[in-house]
Design an enzyme around this catalytic site. Structure first.
Site, PDB file in Angstrom:
ATOM      1  N   THR A 138       0.784  -1.218  -0.043  1.00  0.00           N
ATOM      2  CA  THR A 138       0.091   0.084  -0.160  1.00  0.00           C
ATOM      3  C   THR A 138       0.762   1.227   0.011  1.00  0.00           C
ATOM      4  OG1 THR A 138      -1.831  -1.206   1.342  1.00  0.00           O
ATOM      5  CG2 THR A 138      -1.579   1.432   1.330  1.00  0.00           C
ATOM      6  N   SER A 139       0.671   2.181  -0.871  1.00  0.00           N
ATOM      7  CA  SER A 139       1.286   3.528  -0.975  1.00  0.00           C
ATOM      8  C   SER A 139       2.796   3.186  -1.186  1.00  0.00           C
ATOM      9  CB  SER A 139       1.120   4.280   0.364  1.00  0.00           C
ATOM     10  OG  SER A 139       1.443   5.593   0.289  1.00  0.00           O
ATOM     11  N   SER A 140       3.724   3.547  -0.202  1.00  0.00           N
ATOM     12  CA  SER A 140       4.983   3.380  -0.327  1.00  0.00           C
ATOM     13  C   SER A 140       5.231   2.087  -0.460  1.00  0.00           C
ATOM     14  CB  SER A 140       5.788   3.907   0.894  1.00  0.00           C
ATOM     15  OG  SER A 140       7.058   3.528   0.788  1.00  0.00           O
TER      16      SER A 140
END
Ligand SMILES: *[C@@H]1O[C@H](CO)[C@@H](O)[C@H](O)[C@H]1NC(C)=O
Length: 360
Positions: A138-140
């Site tokens: 998720t995200s990074s």
């Protein structure tokens, strides 16, 4: 509102299903891990044999523990018999290095090399099926999933990433890259594809199939990144940027699932911000694990593995045959290594540890 509901559902699932096992730090010496990424394992009591492996990577400020308890991958691991490794980012901000040349390069170093090496160790010593290793995040952690897809296409069979950016979009920045994050970094499909191909120069084998999820009102990593990812991965697979199918309301109201052949899929979530919640069962389906069950015939090379077992068997699947010499940054030796042991001029083979030597 949406995030609140998702959290509530995740909590309800977690309390309804007690896990068969617990999260354990991996203490084995699994090879070069230049940035000292800590690795945590969820290994259910009952495994499928051979065992698929999912690497699950947290968002900035997150931890392995938070991603373990905030997603229901562990519950699904109990149900289906795969293992999950949750790496923990070594930086103080808890973001992954998705920008350095080292991390973006096959066997080049950075956070990605530690992750690649723990997977190699699990393939060689823990009964993991070399053909069924996957990444999600998720995200990074989604950005890191793209890094792994680009730099280690020989290891990963598929990726599923939630609210990330294309492979290489943060390249060269010291940490955060506002230009990329705000959707201002626009490239052609060819340029994005070339960037992926530069992650492992000369690699001609199969590439991981990639599924990406993005919200249309994401103001942390703007949704333009979704369209740039489409350019990138359709170019890598040599398919059209026009979806071969696009199903509205799939997997739920407000979402649409666009397929670009069978190896690239982009799911756009209308009105969803940063981040799109993990849809674990959908991701599992993308990985081909939905009907997996514990049991089966153990791999003959598996010899009662534990998380601390020393390397005793030679990997047979992690070393693509690349001819007689290894390139700059390439692996050139170490216990179990079956690839080239001579470096291309002017580099020399230098031992990092017993498991890993590199052309430097
Ligand atoms: C798929 O269809 C939806 C609904 O029409 C649209 O919003 C979305 O942009 C389409 N996806 C792609 C990748 O073209």
């Amino acid at each position: 509102m949406f995030a609140f509901k998702a959290l509530f559902v995740a909590a309800a699932i977690a309390s309804a299903n007690a896990l068969t096992s617990s999260l354990q730090q991996i203490t084995a010496n699994f090879g070069s891990n230049p940035t000292n990424v800590k690795m945590y394992l969820y290994k259910p009591t009952a495994l499928a044999n051979p065992t698929p492996l999912i690497v699950a990577m947290h968002y900035c400020t997150g931890t392995a523990q938070a991603y373990f308890s905030g997603t229901n991958l562990a519950q699904l691991a109990d149900q289906h018999g795969f293992m999950v490794i949750y790496p923990n980012a070594p930086t103080s901000g808890g973001c992954w290095d998705v920008a350095s040349t080292a991390t973006l390069t096959h066997n080049g170093g950075g956070d990605s090399l530690g992750i690649a090496n723990v997977v190699r160790y699990f393939i060689s010593n823990m009964g993991v099926d070399a053909s069924r290793v996957f990444a999600t995040g998720t995200s990074s952690g989604a950005m890191m999933t793209n890094v792994l897809m680009g730099a280690y296409p020989d290891i990963f069979a598929a990726g599923s990433l939630y609210s990330g950016v294309p492979y290489g979009c943060f390249a060269g920045s010291s940490a955060w890259n506002s230009q990329c994050a705000t959707g201002q970094l626009i490239k052609t499909a060819q340029q994005w594809g070339d960037q992926v191909r530069s992650g492992y120069p000369g690699y001609t084998g199969a590439r991981p199939k990639v599924q990406f999820w993005h919200g249309t009102v994401d103001t942390t990593l703007y949704p333009q990144n979704f369209w740039e990812e489409i350019k990138q991965w359709t170019n890598v697979f040599g398919v059209s940027q026009t979806p071969s199918s696009n199903v509205s309301g799939d997997p739920q109201q407000g979402y649409s699932r666009a397929s670009f052949g069978s190896n690239v899929q982009g799911i756009l979530a209308q009105g969803v911000g940063h981040t799109v919640p993990e849809h674990e069962t959908d991701t599992l389906n993308w990985f081909g694990l939905s009907s997996l069950a514990p049991g089966g015939t153990p791999k003959p090379t598996t010899t009662g593995p534990t998380t601390t077992a020393p390397a005793t068997t030679a990997p047979t699947t992690t070393s693509p045959s690349t001819g007689g010499t290894a390139a700059h940054w390439g692996q050139c030796g170490g216990i179990g290594w079956t690839g080239p042991t001579v470096c291309a001029s002017p580099y020399t083979c230098q031992a990092s540890n017993a498991y890993y030597s590199q052309c430097l």
